[in-house]
Design an enzyme around this catalytic site. Structure first.
Site, PDB file in Angstrom:
ATOM      1  N   HIS A 262      41.478  20.877  24.059  1.00  0.00           N
ATOM      2  CA  HIS A 262      40.022  20.780  24.292  1.00  0.00           C
ATOM      3  C   HIS A 262      39.601  21.541  25.555  1.00  0.00           C
ATOM      4  CE1 HIS A 262      40.173  17.457  21.342  1.00  0.00           C
ATOM      5  NE2 HIS A 262      41.253  17.106  22.006  1.00  0.00           N
TER       6      HIS A 262
ATOM      7  N   GLU B   5      37.398  42.053  25.464  1.00  0.00           N
ATOM      8  CA  GLU B   5      36.092  41.733  24.871  1.00  0.00           C
ATOM      9  C   GLU B   5      35.835  42.573  23.621  1.00  0.00           C
ATOM     10  OE1 GLU B   5      32.860  41.811  27.721  1.00  0.00           O
ATOM     11  OE2 GLU B   5      34.088  40.766  29.186  1.00  0.00           O
TER      12      GLU B   5
ATOM     13  N   SER C  57      30.322  47.548  36.499  1.00  0.00           N
ATOM     14  CA  SER C  57      28.934  47.360  36.103  1.00  0.00           C
ATOM     15  C   SER C  57      28.093  48.427  36.795  1.00  0.00           C
ATOM     16  CB  SER C  57      28.473  45.966  36.526  1.00  0.00           C
ATOM     17  OG  SER C  57      27.070  45.945  36.686  1.00  0.00           O
TER      18      SER C  57
ATOM     19  N   LYS D  17      31.579  43.893  40.176  1.00  0.00           N
ATOM     20  CA  LYS D  17      32.096  43.515  38.854  1.00  0.00           C
ATOM     21  C   LYS D  17      33.300  44.357  38.421  1.00  0.00           C
ATOM     22  CE  LYS D  17      30.488  40.985  36.195  1.00  0.00           C
ATOM     23  NZ  LYS D  17      29.260  41.145  35.395  1.00  0.00           N
TER      24      LYS D  17
END
Ligand code: ARG
Length: 467
Positions: A161, A295, A282, A288
């Site tokens: 979980h 991804e 970024s 970043k």
């Protein structure tokens, strides 16, 4: 004399030329020219077999083989002119052969149809591609197993979980990924074995009246045998569906793996650091470093699942035998193969370069009270029923949460307020390392079990490479 100026290879019975839009709409050469190499190999095998059977003379065969070799070099050199007027890869190559060697070129298509030709080409293409995919996958597996070995003793929280559950070895976690990928390997190998039958000789659908040797064609092309049934040979695309299905499962695995890497690499978790060369920055936020490769792989799983749906839908309404619908199998097959292969390649390159933050992993395991089960098991060994032990440990954890203290950091008198059976020996089970080492059975997370599993995983991989 053909009335259809636009297609000399089948225009005989037509009284007008194909509508220009229809010609472009029905043409497949823009995408099926990817199978040019397989088409030429298939034609060479067919011509060789025809000569062996006395359907072609040896000199006709040699002229055809020479012409096909020249076409192969024209394609390789980029000088071959592809034409949509010639519809598909098969007719582009055949028409060029006739241009090159004249009348003899017209004999190549004896005892053959584009229906068995295309079914052969796509199986050959997929077989070649499956081999390349399996190699990338093996490279990724090797990287994972090596990483597992380096980090066999590294403690991390295992999750259920997405809550810290019990301490595990980082290497054990890597080997979990390897098991999934190993099953993907086996599914790819089974898919390859099942599609490795030769449709040549099925011709349009019913076979042919020429004395073909289908076994010879099959063996010349490295197929295990000719397909059993001529109708099935030209209409079956279930090998493509099976491939898309196996590829979908593999992409689903890579997507889950990606999801974990994205979490682990985040500034909040900091479990791992992905190498800069697999990340991008970024354009607005200078701090970043984004995990673009995982991804993108997570995102690309969607198009592969989509191709599986396309292929299933493509087949579901088709009566036997060949229908033009089948031309729609190519792009999903090609894109599925490209996507899986590139995703595997990116992962195979990236995994060995993952840097593991052992301190953050250990801190997360400790902070999550991940040895609570070990304390309960300790109480059971001291004679307390498991349900009562669970309740006692729950109280100790609640105290730990309130006072921000790990179980292993609580003084003995504090622990004894929860149960008088607790002794100084309890600290041996409260450390995350002790907990991990105690799961010491086949398939467990104890580092020595992880090392044994690594040895088995390497042996499996080597056995499969030797096949
Ligand atoms: N381009 C076709 C395909 O991809 C080749 C087979 C065409 N056969 C035919 N009878 N129209 O399926």
């Amino acid at each position: 004399m053909s009335q259809n100026a636009s297609n000399a290879l089948w225009g005989g019975r037509f009284s007008e030329s194909t509508d220009a839009f229809v010609q472009a709409f029905t043409a497949s050469v823009e995408f099926d020219k990817r199978m040019a190499d397989q088409d030429i190999r298939g034609s060479k095998a067919h011509a060789t077999m025809l000569a062996t059977q006395g359907v072609l003379t040896e000199s006709e065969r040699d002229a055809i083989l020479g012409g096909l070799d020249q076409i192969a070099s024209e394609i390789a050199a980029g000088t071959f002119t592809w034409s949509i007027a010639r519809e598909d890869v098969h007719m582009n190559i055949e028409a060029r052969l006739i241009e090159l060697i004249g009348e003899t070129g017209k004999k190549l298509h004896t005892g053959r149809s584009r229906n068995d030709q295309v079914a052969t080409d796509i199986r050959l293409w997929l077989r070649d591609t499956l081999d390349a995919i399996r190699e990338e996958l093996a490279r990724l597996q090797t990287g994972l197993i090596d990483l597992a070995e380096r980090e066999a003793d590294t403690v991390m929280p295992g999750f259920t979980h997405l809550q810290a559950a019990q301490p595990i070895s980082f290497g054990h976690h890597m080997l979990a990924w390897n098991e999934m990928l190993q099953r993907d390997q086996e599914r790819l190998a089974q898919c390859r074995a099942r599609l490795n039958e030769c449709p040549l000789g099925a011709a349009a659908l019913a076979g042919t009246s020429y004395p073909l040797d289908r076994h010879l064609s099959a063996s010349l092309l490295g197929f295990s045998k000719p397909t059993e049934n001529s109708l099935d040979s030209v209409s079956d695309r279930d090998f493509a569906i099976e491939f898309a299905s196996v590829a979908s499962i593999a992409m689903m695995h890579l997507s889950r793996f990606s999801e974990e890497l994205v979490n682990w690499n985040s500034t909040a978790w900091q479990f791992v650091d992905l190498p800069d060369r697999f990340c991008t920055g970024s354009s607005i936020m200078p701090q970043k470093k984004n995990p673009d490769v995982p991804e993108l792989v997570r995102g690309k799983s969607g198009r592969v699942f989509g191709h599986l749906m396309s292929l299933l839908t493509l087949m579901k309404g088709q009566p036997l035998a060949y229908n033009k619908d089948n031309q729609e199998d190519k792009e999903p097959i090609f894109d599925t193969a490209d996507t899986l292969r590139q995703s595997l390649r990116a992962f195979a390159d990236m995994v060995p370069a993952i840097s593991v933050n052992r301190a953050a992993l250990k801190a997360a395991a400790v902070n999550g009270f991940s040895t609570a089960t070990d304390l309960a098991d300790y109480l059971v060994r001291k004679g307390i029923p498991f349900r009562d032990a669970h309740e006692i440990v729950g109280q100790a954890v609640a105290h730990g949460v309130a006072t921000q203290t790990d179980l292993a950091a609580m003084p003995l008198p504090t622990l004894q307020t929860f149960s008088p059976v607790i002794d100084a020996d309890v600290y041996a089970v409260l450390t995350v390392e002790g907990s991990m080492a105690s799961r010491d059975h086949f398939g467990g997370t104890a580092p020595n079990q992880v090392r044994a599993a690594i040895t088995r995983a390497r042996a499996r991989l080597a056995a499969q490479a030797a096949q």
